[in-house]
Design a protein around this motif. Structure first.
Motif, PDB file in Angstrom:
ATOM      1  N   THR A 130       0.828  -1.213   0.000  1.00  0.00           N
ATOM      2  CA  THR A 130       0.000   0.000   0.000  1.00  0.00           C
ATOM      3  C   THR A 130       0.861   1.262   0.000  1.00  0.00           C
ATOM      4  O   THR A 130       0.357   2.350  -0.235  1.00  0.00           O
ATOM      5  N   ASP A 178      -2.890   7.762   7.759  1.00  0.00           N
ATOM      6  CA  ASP A 178      -4.236   7.253   8.030  1.00  0.00           C
ATOM      7  C   ASP A 178      -4.375   5.854   7.471  1.00  0.00           C
ATOM      8  O   ASP A 178      -4.244   5.650   6.266  1.00  0.00           O
ATOM      9  N   GLN A 214      -6.763   3.035   6.507  1.00  0.00           N
ATOM     10  CA  GLN A 214      -8.186   2.919   6.184  1.00  0.00           C
ATOM     11  C   GLN A 214      -8.553   1.450   6.015  1.00  0.00           C
ATOM     12  O   GLN A 214      -7.939   0.764   5.211  1.00  0.00           O
ATOM     13  N   GLY A 215      -9.552   1.008   6.767  1.00  0.00           N
ATOM     14  CA  GLY A 215     -10.093  -0.334   6.569  1.00  0.00           C
ATOM     15  C   GLY A 215      -9.576  -1.321   7.600  1.00  0.00           C
ATOM     16  O   GLY A 215      -8.394  -1.308   7.971  1.00  0.00           O
ATOM     17  N   ALA A 216     -10.509  -2.188   8.046  1.00  0.00           N
ATOM     18  CA  ALA A 216     -10.165  -3.178   9.069  1.00  0.00           C
ATOM     19  C   ALA A 216      -9.097  -4.144   8.564  1.00  0.00           C
ATOM     20  O   ALA A 216      -8.243  -4.598   9.334  1.00  0.00           O
ATOM     21  N   ALA A 217      -9.112  -4.439   7.260  1.00  0.00           N
ATOM     22  CA  ALA A 217      -8.170  -5.435   6.725  1.00  0.00           C
ATOM     23  C   ALA A 217      -6.731  -4.929   6.830  1.00  0.00           C
ATOM     24  O   ALA A 217      -5.823  -5.671   7.216  1.00  0.00           O
ATOM     25  N   LEU A 218      -6.517  -3.656   6.513  1.00  0.00           N
ATOM     26  CA  LEU A 218      -5.166  -3.082   6.570  1.00  0.00           C
ATOM     27  C   LEU A 218      -4.651  -3.060   8.012  1.00  0.00           C
ATOM     28  O   LEU A 218      -3.491  -3.395   8.287  1.00  0.00           O
ATOM     29  N   THR A 220     -11.974   0.454  12.115  1.00  0.00           N
ATOM     30  CA  THR A 220     -12.078   0.512  10.644  1.00  0.00           C
ATOM     31  C   THR A 220     -11.184   1.611  10.072  1.00  0.00           C
ATOM     32  O   THR A 220     -10.997   1.694   8.860  1.00  0.00           O
ATOM     33  N   ALA A 221     -10.676   2.473  10.953  1.00  0.00           N
ATOM     34  CA  ALA A 221      -9.733   3.504  10.511  1.00  0.00           C
ATOM     35  C   ALA A 221      -8.892   3.896  11.714  1.00  0.00           C
ATOM     36  O   ALA A 221      -9.364   3.825  12.852  1.00  0.00           O
TER      37      ALA A 221
END
Ligand SMILES: C[S@@+](CC[C@H](N)C(=O)[O-])C[C@H]1O[C@@H](n2cnc3c(N)ncnc32)[C@H](O)[C@@H]1O
Ligand SMILES: [Zn+2]
Length: 280
Positions: free
Chosen positions: A69, A232, A234-238, A264-265
Motif C-alpha cells: 500500500t 491514516d 483505512q479499513g479493518a483489513a489493513l 475501521t480507521a
C-alpha cells in the motif's frame, strides 16, 4: 544493472560455493539445490532452532499486502538514500538484506539504484522459507537464500552494504562479511512507532527501552536519521495486516485484540530510527 550477489559460502564449512547447474556446491561436495523460483536453502537442519523458523506464511502475506500500500514508502526511500548516498562505485555495490522478509526494501532499492545509474549485486536472506519464497517469486534479478543471521552463508569481507531492517542483528557476523569501510544500515522502531495502535491493544503502554547506539565492536557510528510521519490507515483489513506483521498481536490480550479488530480507521505515527555504522 541488478545482479545476484555471488560470493556465497557453504553454511557447513564456510568454503566458497560455486554454481554447478541447478545447485551451489563447495569443494567438499556439499550441494544445495536452487529451487524453481530461484532461491536456495542454505540453513542446515542442525542450525535450525525449530521446524519452521521465522515469520509464518500468514505473517509474510500480511506484511506483503501492508507494504504494497506504500504506507512505509518513506522508510524505503530513506534506506535507499543511505545505501546510495554513501558513495557510488564503478563496480556493482554488493548489498545484503539480512532478514529481508518478502523483499520490499530490496525491490525499492533496485528502483532507486537504477535511477541513480548504480549497479548492485544483491542478496536477500531470511530464516523464513515463506518470506524467501515470496521474495523470489516477485524479483528474479537478485539472489535469495533461506539462512540465518547467526551464520551468514557469505564469504568474509565481500559486502559494501548490509541492511538490518526491523530485524535481529548479529554484529560479529555482520562485521565478518562487510568490507572495511562498508556500511551497516539498521532500522529500528522509535519510541512513538505505532503508538496509537499500541494504545488500543495494551491497557498500559510499557516504557520504551532507550535505543542503544553504542557502535558494536568493529564499527564506528556514521550517522543517524529519524523518519517520522503520521498516516491514516483505512479499513479493518489493513489494520489487521499491520497487527499480524508486528510482534504486538502475540503480546496483546484477547480484549486488546478484540478492540483492534473493531477498528475501521486509525491515524498512526510512524517513528523509526535509521542508524549507519561503518566497518573499520
Ligand atoms: C519484523 S520482520 C522484518 C522483515 C523485513 N526486514 C521488513 O522490514 O519488511 C523480521 C524478519 O526477520 C526474520 N528472522 C528472524 N530471525 C532471523 C534470523 N536469525 N536470521 C535471519 N532472519 C531472521 C523473520 O523471518 C522476519 O522475516
Ligand atoms: Zn561445504
Amino acid at each position: 544493472m541488478i545482479t545476484p550477489f555471488q560470493a556465497l559460502a557453504c553454511p557447513l564449512d564456510g568454503a566458497p560455493l560455486i554454481p554447478a547447474g541447478a545447485a551451489w556446491r563447495c569443494a567438499s561436495g556439499h550441494s544445495f539445490d536452487i529451487a524453481a523460483q530461484g532461491h536456495t536453502h542454505l540453513l542446515p537442519v542442525q542450525q535450525k532452532r525449530s521446524r519452521d523458523p521465522g515469520d509464518s506464511k500468514e505473517m509474510v502475506s500480511a506484511r506483503r499486502r501492508f507494504l504494497e500500500t506504500g504506507v512505509y514508502a518513506p522508510i524505503a526511500a530513506a534506506v535507499s538514500r543511505a545505501v546510495l548516498d554513501a558513495g557510488t562505485a564503478d563496480r556493482p555495490l554488493a548489498c545484503l538484506d539480512a532478514g529481508c522478509g518478502e523483499g520490499y526494501y530490496l525491490r525499492s532499492l533496485a528502483g532507486a539504484a537504477e535511477a541513480a545509474g548504480q549497479d548492485l549485486a544483491v542478496l536477500g536472506l531470511d530464516i523464513s522459507k515463506w518470506a524467501v519464497l515470496a521474495a523470489a517469486k516477485q524479483e528474479r534479478r537478485m539472489g535469495w537464500v533461506v539462512g540465518s543471521n547467526a551464520n551468514l552463508p557469505v564469504l568474509p569481507a565481500t559486502l559494501d552494504r548490509l541492511l538490518c531492517l526491523f530485524g535481529f542483528p548479529v554484529y560479529p557476523e555482520f562485521a565478518r562479511v562487510l568490507r572495511p569501510g562498508g556500511l551497516l544500515i539498521q532500522v529500528d522502531a522509535g519510541p512513538d512507532h505505532l503508538r496509537e495502535l499500541r494504545e488500543v491493544i495494551y491497557p498500559v503502554l510499557k516504557p520504551e527501552r532507550p535505543l542503544n547506539h553504542t557502535p558494536p565492536p568493529g564499527f564506528a557510528l556514521d550517522g543517524q536519521d529519524s523518519v517520522r510521519y503520521t498516516t491514516d490507515l483505512q479499513g479493518a483489513a489493513l489494520i489487521a495486516d499491520l497487527l499480524l506483521m508486528t510482534p504486538h498481536l502475540f503480546r496483546a490480550t484477547a480484549e486488546g485484540r478484540a478492540r483492534a479488530a473493531a477498528l475501521t480507521a486509525l491515524r498512526v505515527t510512524v517513528d523509526v530510527r535509521l542508524t549507519r555504522y561503518r566497518r573499520g
